[in-house]
Design a protein around this motif. Structure first.
Motif, PDB file in Angstrom:
ATOM      1  N   ILE A   1      -8.539  -5.808   7.413  1.00 46.33           N
ATOM      2  CA  ILE A   1      -7.603  -5.809   6.290  1.00 46.33           C
ATOM      3  C   ILE A   1      -6.439  -6.730   6.624  1.00 46.33           C
ATOM      4  CG2 ILE A   1      -6.096  -4.378   4.859  1.00 46.33           C
ATOM      5  CD1 ILE A   1      -7.891  -2.004   5.522  1.00 46.33           C
ATOM      6  N   ALA A   2      -6.289  -7.769   5.823  1.00 42.20           N
ATOM      7  CA  ALA A   2      -5.202  -8.724   6.064  1.00 42.20           C
ATOM      8  C   ALA A   2      -4.662  -9.206   4.715  1.00 42.20           C
ATOM      9  CB  ALA A   2      -5.686  -9.901   6.896  1.00 42.20           C
ATOM     10  N   PRO A   3      -3.408  -8.967   4.448  1.00 41.53           N
ATOM     11  CA  PRO A   3      -2.490  -8.161   5.263  1.00 41.53           C
ATOM     12  C   PRO A   3      -2.804  -6.669   5.134  1.00 41.53           C
ATOM     13  CG  PRO A   3      -1.420  -8.796   3.231  1.00 41.53           C
ATOM     14  CD  PRO A   3      -2.744  -9.495   3.223  1.00 41.53           C
ATOM     15  N   PHE A   4      -2.349  -5.907   6.084  1.00 45.61           N
ATOM     16  CA  PHE A   4      -2.506  -4.463   6.049  1.00 45.61           C
ATOM     17  C   PHE A   4      -1.550  -3.933   4.978  1.00 45.61           C
ATOM     18  CE2 PHE A   4      -3.640  -0.484   8.271  1.00 45.61           C
ATOM     19  CZ  PHE A   4      -4.932  -0.821   8.648  1.00 45.61           C
ATOM     20  N   THR A   5      -2.108  -3.409   3.895  1.00 48.80           N
ATOM     21  CA  THR A   5      -1.317  -3.153   2.693  1.00 48.80           C
ATOM     22  C   THR A   5      -1.395  -1.707   2.261  1.00 48.80           C
ATOM     23  OG1 THR A   5      -1.867  -5.397   1.970  1.00 48.80           O
ATOM     24  CG2 THR A   5      -0.922  -3.940   0.322  1.00 48.80           C
ATOM     25  N   LEU A   6      -0.274  -1.213   1.747  1.00 48.67           N
ATOM     26  CA  LEU A   6      -0.226   0.088   1.085  1.00 48.67           C
ATOM     27  C   LEU A   6       0.793  -0.006  -0.049  1.00 48.67           C
ATOM     28  CD1 LEU A   6      -0.374   3.631   2.480  1.00 48.67           C
ATOM     29  CD2 LEU A   6       1.567   3.051   1.040  1.00 48.67           C
ATOM     30  N   ARG A   7       0.434   0.529  -1.199  1.00 50.01           N
ATOM     31  CA  ARG A   7       1.354   0.522  -2.339  1.00 50.01           C
ATOM     32  C   ARG A   7       1.262   1.873  -3.026  1.00 50.01           C
ATOM     33  NH1 ARG A   7       4.238  -2.722  -5.783  1.00 50.01           N
ATOM     34  NH2 ARG A   7       4.089  -2.288  -8.025  1.00 50.01           N
ATOM     35  N   PHE A   8       2.414   2.526  -3.194  1.00 47.60           N
ATOM     36  CA  PHE A   8       2.483   3.862  -3.770  1.00 47.60           C
ATOM     37  C   PHE A   8       3.475   3.846  -4.925  1.00 47.60           C
ATOM     38  CE2 PHE A   8       4.129   8.251  -3.938  1.00 47.60           C
ATOM     39  CZ  PHE A   8       2.940   8.972  -4.018  1.00 47.60           C
ATOM     40  N   LEU A   9       3.044   4.353  -6.077  1.00 46.86           N
ATOM     41  CA  LEU A   9       3.895   4.418  -7.261  1.00 46.86           C
ATOM     42  C   LEU A   9       4.115   5.870  -7.650  1.00 46.86           C
ATOM     43  CD1 LEU A   9       1.919   1.730  -7.601  1.00 46.86           C
ATOM     44  CD2 LEU A   9       3.217   1.519  -9.712  1.00 46.86           C
ATOM     45  N   LYS A  10       5.338   6.169  -8.083  1.00 46.39           N
ATOM     46  CA  LYS A  10       5.672   7.532  -8.477  1.00 46.39           C
ATOM     47  C   LYS A  10       6.531   7.512  -9.727  1.00 46.39           C
ATOM     48  CE  LYS A  10       7.846  11.846  -6.933  1.00 46.39           C
ATOM     49  NZ  LYS A  10       6.793  12.642  -7.603  1.00 46.39           N
ATOM     50  N   THR A  11       6.174   8.389 -10.663  1.00 45.67           N
ATOM     51  CA  THR A  11       6.996   8.622 -11.848  1.00 45.67           C
ATOM     52  C   THR A  11       7.402  10.085 -11.859  1.00 45.67           C
ATOM     53  OG1 THR A  11       5.114   9.206 -13.267  1.00 45.67           O
ATOM     54  CG2 THR A  11       5.679   6.864 -13.089  1.00 45.67           C
ATOM     55  N   GLU A  12       8.089  10.479 -12.881  1.00 42.77           N
ATOM     56  CA  GLU A  12       8.521  11.877 -12.962  1.00 42.77           C
ATOM     57  C   GLU A  12       7.338  12.819 -13.170  1.00 42.77           C
ATOM     58  OE1 GLU A  12      11.390  12.124 -16.030  1.00 42.77           O
ATOM     59  OE2 GLU A  12      12.943  10.997 -14.945  1.00 42.77           O
ATOM     60  N   THR A  13       6.222  12.296 -13.654  1.00 41.36           N
ATOM     61  CA  THR A  13       5.082  13.167 -13.976  1.00 41.36           C
ATOM     62  C   THR A  13       3.842  12.920 -13.121  1.00 41.36           C
ATOM     63  OG1 THR A  13       4.365  11.605 -15.684  1.00 41.36           O
ATOM     64  CG2 THR A  13       5.843  13.391 -16.363  1.00 41.36           C
ATOM     65  N   ALA A  14       3.759  11.803 -12.442  1.00 44.92           N
ATOM     66  CA  ALA A  14       2.537  11.495 -11.693  1.00 44.92           C
ATOM     67  C   ALA A  14       2.857  10.596 -10.508  1.00 44.92           C
ATOM     68  CB  ALA A  14       1.502  10.830 -12.598  1.00 44.92           C
ATOM     69  N   ALA A  15       1.889  10.477  -9.612  1.00 42.48           N
ATOM     70  CA  ALA A  15       2.003   9.581  -8.451  1.00 42.48           C
ATOM     71  C   ALA A  15       0.610   9.135  -8.056  1.00 42.48           C
ATOM     72  CB  ALA A  15       2.696  10.290  -7.289  1.00 42.48           C
ATOM     73  N   ARG A  16       0.516   7.893  -7.550  1.00 38.26           N
ATOM     74  CA  ARG A  16      -0.798   7.378  -7.175  1.00 38.26           C
ATOM     75  C   ARG A  16      -0.646   6.220  -6.191  1.00 38.26           C
ATOM     76  NH1 ARG A  16       0.053   4.144 -11.861  1.00 38.26           N
ATOM     77  NH2 ARG A  16      -0.536   1.957 -11.487  1.00 38.26           N
ATOM     78  N   PHE A  17      -1.781   5.888  -5.543  1.00 34.95           N
ATOM     79  CA  PHE A  17      -1.881   4.690  -4.719  1.00 34.95           C
ATOM     80  C   PHE A  17      -2.480   3.563  -5.554  1.00 34.95           C
ATOM     81  CE2 PHE A  17      -2.073   7.609  -0.941  1.00 34.95           C
ATOM     82  CZ  PHE A  17      -0.991   7.066  -0.269  1.00 34.95           C
ATOM     83  N   ASP A  18      -1.882   2.391  -5.484  1.00 37.69           N
ATOM     84  CA  ASP A  18      -2.558   1.182  -5.939  1.00 37.69           C
ATOM     85  C   ASP A  18      -3.373   0.588  -4.801  1.00 37.69           C
ATOM     86  OD1 ASP A  18      -1.902   1.103  -8.579  1.00 37.69           O
ATOM     87  OD2 ASP A  18      -0.175  -0.210  -8.338  1.00 37.69           O
ATOM     88  N   ALA A  19      -2.935   0.799  -3.583  1.00 38.17           N
ATOM     89  CA  ALA A  19      -3.658   0.349  -2.395  1.00 38.17           C
ATOM     90  C   ALA A  19      -3.258   1.256  -1.241  1.00 38.17           C
ATOM     91  CB  ALA A  19      -3.335  -1.105  -2.065  1.00 38.17           C
ATOM     92  N   CYS A  20      -4.214   1.508  -0.356  1.00 33.11           N
ATOM     93  CA  CYS A  20      -3.911   2.350   0.797  1.00 33.11           C
ATOM     94  C   CYS A  20      -4.764   1.910   1.971  1.00 33.11           C
ATOM     95  CB  CYS A  20      -4.173   3.825   0.472  1.00 33.11           C
ATOM     96  SG  CYS A  20      -3.756   4.948   1.833  1.00 33.11           S
ATOM     97  N   SER A  21      -4.132   1.679   3.119  1.00 31.47           N
ATOM     98  CA  SER A  21      -4.829   1.269   4.332  1.00 31.47           C
ATOM     99  C   SER A  21      -4.396   2.158   5.486  1.00 31.47           C
ATOM    100  CB  SER A  21      -4.529  -0.195   4.672  1.00 31.47           C
ATOM    101  OG  SER A  21      -4.844  -1.046   3.589  1.00 31.47           O
ATOM    102  N   ALA A  22      -5.351   2.495   6.343  1.00 31.76           N
ATOM    103  CA  ALA A  22      -5.054   3.289   7.540  1.00 31.76           C
ATOM    104  C   ALA A  22      -5.881   2.747   8.690  1.00 31.76           C
ATOM    105  CB  ALA A  22      -5.360   4.765   7.296  1.00 31.76           C
ATOM    106  N   ASP A  23      -5.423   3.003   9.903  1.00 30.91           N
ATOM    107  CA  ASP A  23      -6.107   2.460  11.072  1.00 30.91           C
ATOM    108  C   ASP A  23      -6.975   3.478  11.790  1.00 30.91           C
ATOM    109  OD1 ASP A  23      -3.634   3.739  11.682  1.00 30.91           O
ATOM    110  OD2 ASP A  23      -3.740   2.937  13.717  1.00 30.91           O
TER     111      ASP A  23
END
Length: 652
Positions: free
Chosen positions: A225-247
Motif C-alpha cells: 500500500i503506497a501511500p499507506f492511507t486511512l480516511r475517516f468521515l463522521k457526521t452527527e448521525t453516521a461515521a464511515r471509512f473511505d479508506a482503511c489500512s493496517a499493518d
C-alpha cells in the motif's frame, strides 16, 4: 517242550504285564479318539472349521490360523467345554490384520519455480508413466523428481478421479502442495491477489468430482500500500471509512474497535498490507479516531505520516482548539498534523459563483466532460487523458475556458478523472475547495484505492469526499449466476417453450430447436455446475419400456446440447420412467403433465466437514449423490424425487 517249573512264575508275570500295557494303550487310544472327535464336532458346530485338533496321549493340541484374537479364544473355550482344559495346548496363530489391510495410497505433489516433486505410494496397476509425463509437461525447463513407489493391491474406488482432478489443479497453481488420496484432495497454494484467491477457490470447488472431499488453503500475499492511507468521515448521525489500512491483525482490530467507538456501524473492514511508515501507525489512528469522536463532525485523512483533519463548521472554536491541541501533543513524533476548522458560510460567499468541473461516467461507458478549464493547453491535456483512459469514441467534451480558476486546477481535474476511471459508473466533481467522487463499482476495495490515489497525487491536505458504492452485480466474481439460478433459468426456458419428442421415441422434434438453443446459451455460464437431466413418462405402457424411453430421452437432450458445443461433462442423464408422477395419470391432462424433462442441480451431501475443508462427498455407504431442486428440496435418484419448480411438458 515243557518249561521248567522255575520259569513258569516269571513267564506268568511277564504275560500279565504285557496284557496290562496293551489294555492301557488301547484305553488311551480310545480316550484320545473320542476326545478329538468330540472337540472336532464341537468346533464344527460353532463354525470354527479353521481350527485343527491333534493328540499325543492324553494331551490335545489345537492348531490352525484364527482370523482374529477373539476367534482364537472362542476355539479354546469350545474345546475346554468338551475335555478338561488342563489337557489342552494352544498352538494356534492369528492372522496379521495389518498384512491384509490395503495400504494408504497417496501422492504428495510439491511445485515451485525449480520444478515438481512426487512422493507417495500408488497402485501397481496405475499408469505411472502417464502421471509423470503429464506433470513433466507443466514444468517447462524445470525438473520432475519422481519418488513414487508402487504396491500390488487393487486400485481403490475414486483413485483415478482424484488423481485427474489433482493434476488439473496443479496446472493452475505454480506454487502449491497437493495431497491426493482416493477420498480427499488437500490443496495448499499461494495466489497473486485476493481476487485470484477467490477465483481459484470457486473454480476448484466447481470442478471437484462428486464424492471427493476438497480441503483448500489458498493464501494471497499482502498488498503493498503506497501511500499507506486511512480516511475517516463522521457526521452527527453516521461515521464511515473511505479508506482503511493496517499493518497487522492486531492493528486492524484496534483500528476497527476505535472506529466503532467513534460511531461507525455495520460491516467495516480494513486492508492489511505492507508499506506502513512507522510501527506506531495504529497508535496514531486510534488517537485520531478518538479526536473525531470528540469533534462530532468532520474528516481525518492519513497519508503515510501526514495527517489532515477537517472539522465541520458546526464545531465550536473552543472544542476544535482543545481536540487539536491534545492530538498534536500526543501523536508520535514522526506524524505531522494539519488541522482546519471549516469557516461558517456567509451571505456573500453563498452568492458567489462556484467554479466547477464535472465528469460523468455512464453505465454504457460514455464520459461527459463539463465545466471550467484554465486554458486551451490544459483542456487539450484533460481531453486527451480522458480519451486514453475511457476510449476515443467514449468522450463527449463540453468544457469552457476560465482563466480565473485556482492554481493547480488542471492537476486536480486529472486526478479526479483517474479516480473516476476506477468506477463502473459515477461522476467526479472538482471545486476550488473540494473534490467529490461518487458512483458504483464491482470491486470491494475501490474506495481504498481511490483514496490512496488522491492522497498520493494531491497530498493529504486536499479535502475530498468519496461516496463509492459496491454493487455485487458488477463484480466479475459474483456477477455469474449461481448453481440454483442456472437450474431455475433453464427450467424457466423449458416451461416457456416445451421440448417435444416423436411419439414413442427419443427423437426430438424440429420445433424444439429454439428451446435447445436457449438452454445452450444459458449453459455457457453454467457448465461447471453438475446437473441431472431427468426424463419422465406417464403410466401407459409397460414399466420397463417407460423407464428405457425416459432414459433415452434424457440422453437425447445431452446429445443435442453437445451438438451445440455445450460442455456436457457435468451433465448426467437419468430416466425415471413413470415412477415420479406429478399429476393424475387417469386424465389426459395429467398424463401430459407427467411426460416431462427436468433439470436438477446435483449437490454433495454435507457430512463430516472439518475446519478449512470443503466437503464434496456423497452418502458414505453407497457413494450416492444428492440431487437438489431450485426450491431447496432434495431427492435421491430413483427414490421419490421432489417436484421441481418449473415443470415443462413433453409429448409422449
Amino acid at each position: 517242550m515243557r518249561l521248567p517249573l522255575k520259569a513258569i512264575g516269571p513267564a506268568a508275570f511277564l504275560l500279565a504285564g504285557l496284557l496290562s500295557i496293551l489294555a492301557a494303550t488301547l484305553a488311551v487310544a480310545v480316550v484320545e479318539n473320542r476326545s478329538a472327535a468330540g472337540i472336532r464336532s464341537a468346533l464344527a458346530a460353532d463354525g470354527l472349521n479353521w481350527a485343527q485338533v491333534d493328540t499325543d496321549g492324553l494331551r490335545i493340541f489345537l492348531t490352525g490360523v484364527a482370523p482374529t484374537e477373539s476367534e482364537r479364544f472362542r476355539a479354546l473355550n469350545v474345546a475346554g467345554s468338551v475335555v478338561d482344559p488342563d489337557r489342552l495346548t494352544d498352538s494356534m496363530d492369528v492372522v496379521d490384520a495389518d498384512a491384509l489391510r490395503p495400504p494408504d495410497f497417496t501422492i504428495e505433489v510439491l511445485r515451485n519455480g525449480d520444478g515438481i516433486s512426487l512422493i507417495g505410494l500408488v497402485p501397481a496397476d496405475t499408469n505411472r508413466e502417464d502421471i509423470v509425463a503429464e506433470i513433466s509437461a507443466l514444468t517447462g525447463d524445470g525438473t520432475v523428481t519422481d519418488m513414487l513407489e508402487t504396491a500390488r493391491h487393487p486400485v481403490p474406488k475414486g483413485w483415478a478421479e482424484a488423481v485427474k482432478f489433482g493434476l488439473e489443479a496443479l496446472g493452475n497453481l505454480p506454487r502449491s502442495k497437493i495431497s491426493i488420496s482416493p477420498e480427499r484432495v488437500a490443496i495448499t497454494a499461494i495466489s497473486d491477489s485476493a481476487a485470484e484467491k477467490a477465483r481459484l477457490e470457486a473454480d476448484l470447488a466447481r470442478k471437484a468430482p462428486r464424492g471427493l472431499r476438497l480441503a483448500l488453503n489458498i493464501s494471497a500475499p499482502r498488498p503493498v500500500i503506497a501511500p499507506f492511507t486511512l480516511r475517516f468521515l463522521k457526521t452527527e448521525t453516521a461515521a464511515r471509512f473511505d479508506a482503511c489500512s493496517a499493518d497487522s491483525e492486531r492493528a486492524r482490530s484496534r483500528i476497527l474497535a476505535a472506529a466503532a467507538d467513534a460511531g461507525a456501524a455495520g460491516k467495516i473492514t480494513c486492508t492489511i498490507g505492507l508499506g506502513v511508515p512507522t510501527p506506531e501507525w495504529a497508535d496514531a489512528i486510534v488517537m485520531g479516531l478518538a479526536a473525531m469522536k470528540e469533534l462530532g463532525s468532520g474528516s481525518i485523512t492519513y497519508s503515510d505520516a501526514d495527517i489532515s483533519l477537517v472539522a465541520d463548521e458546526t464545531v465550536s472554536q473552543a472544542v476544535f482548539d482543545k481536540v487539536v491541541g491534545e492530538l498534536e501533543s500526543n501523536l508520535p513524533a514522526v506524524f505531522s498534523l494539519n488541522a482546519i476548522l471549516t469557516p461558517k458560510a456567509t451571505p456573500e460567499t453563498a452568492e458567489s459563483t462556484v467554479q466547477e468541473f464535472r465528469a460523468v461516467l455512464t453505465q454504457d461507458g460514455r464520459v461527459e466532460l463539463r465545466g471550467r478549464i484554465g486554458d486551451e493547453l490544459s483542456r487539450d491535456a484533460v481531453e486527451n487523458f480522458a480519451r486514453s483512459r475511457f476510449g476515443t469514441d467514449a468522450v463527449v467534451p463540453a468544457t469552457r475556458l476560465d482563466s480565473t480558476v485556482p492554481a493547480g486546477w488542471s492537476l486536480r481535474v486529472l486526478a479526479a478523472l483517474e479516480a473516476l476511471g476506477e468506477l463502473d459508473s459515477g461522476q467526479a466533481v472538482v471545486r476550488p475547495d473540494s473534490i467529490r467522487i461518487v458512483g458504483a463499482t464491482g470491486v470491494t476495495d475501490t474506495s481504498d484505492a481511490v483514496a490512496r490515489m488522491l492522497s498520493d497525487k494531491l497530498g493529504s491536505q486536499q479535502d475530498y469526499e468519496l461516496d463509492i458504492r459496491y454493487d455485487p452485480a458488477l463484480d466479475p466474481l459474483t456477477g455469474l449466476p449461481t448453481a440454483d439460478e442456472c437450474v431455475a433459468n433453464i427450467n424457466a426456458a423449458l416451461a416457456a417453450s416445451k421440448i417435444n419428442f416423436e411419439p414413442g421415441s427419443a427423437q426430438i422434434t424440429p420445433g424444439a430447436a429454439p428451446t435447445l438453443d436457449r438452454i445452450a446459451e444459458l449453459m455457457k455460464d453454467c457448465a461447471d455446475f453438475p446437473m441431472e437431466i431427468g426424463g419422465h413418462t406417464d403410466s401407459q405402457g409397460r414399466e420397463e419400456m417407460n423407464l428405457a424411453l425416459s432414459q433415452n430421452r434424457a440422453q437425447a437432450i445431452v446429445a443435442a446440447l453437445m451438438a451445440r458445443r455445450v460442455l456436457t461433462g457435468n451433465l448426467a442423464a437419468e430416466g425415471y420412467g413413470e415412477t415420479v408422477p406429478i399429476a393424475d395419470n387417469g386424465t389426459e391432462e395429467g398424463r401430459e403433465a407427467n411426460r416431462r424433462i427436468e433439470f436438477r442441480l446435483i449437490t454433495p451431501a454435507a457430512q463430516g466437514i472439518g475446519d478449512g475443508e470443503t466437503d464434496l462427498s456423497g452418502e458414505e455407504a453407497a457413494a450416492e449423490v444428492v440431487v437438489s431442486t431450485p426450491d431447496d428440496k432434495t431427492i435421491k435418484p430413483r427414490k421419490r424425487p421432489a417436484t421441481s419448480v418449473a415443470t415443462p411438458k413433453v409429448n409422449p
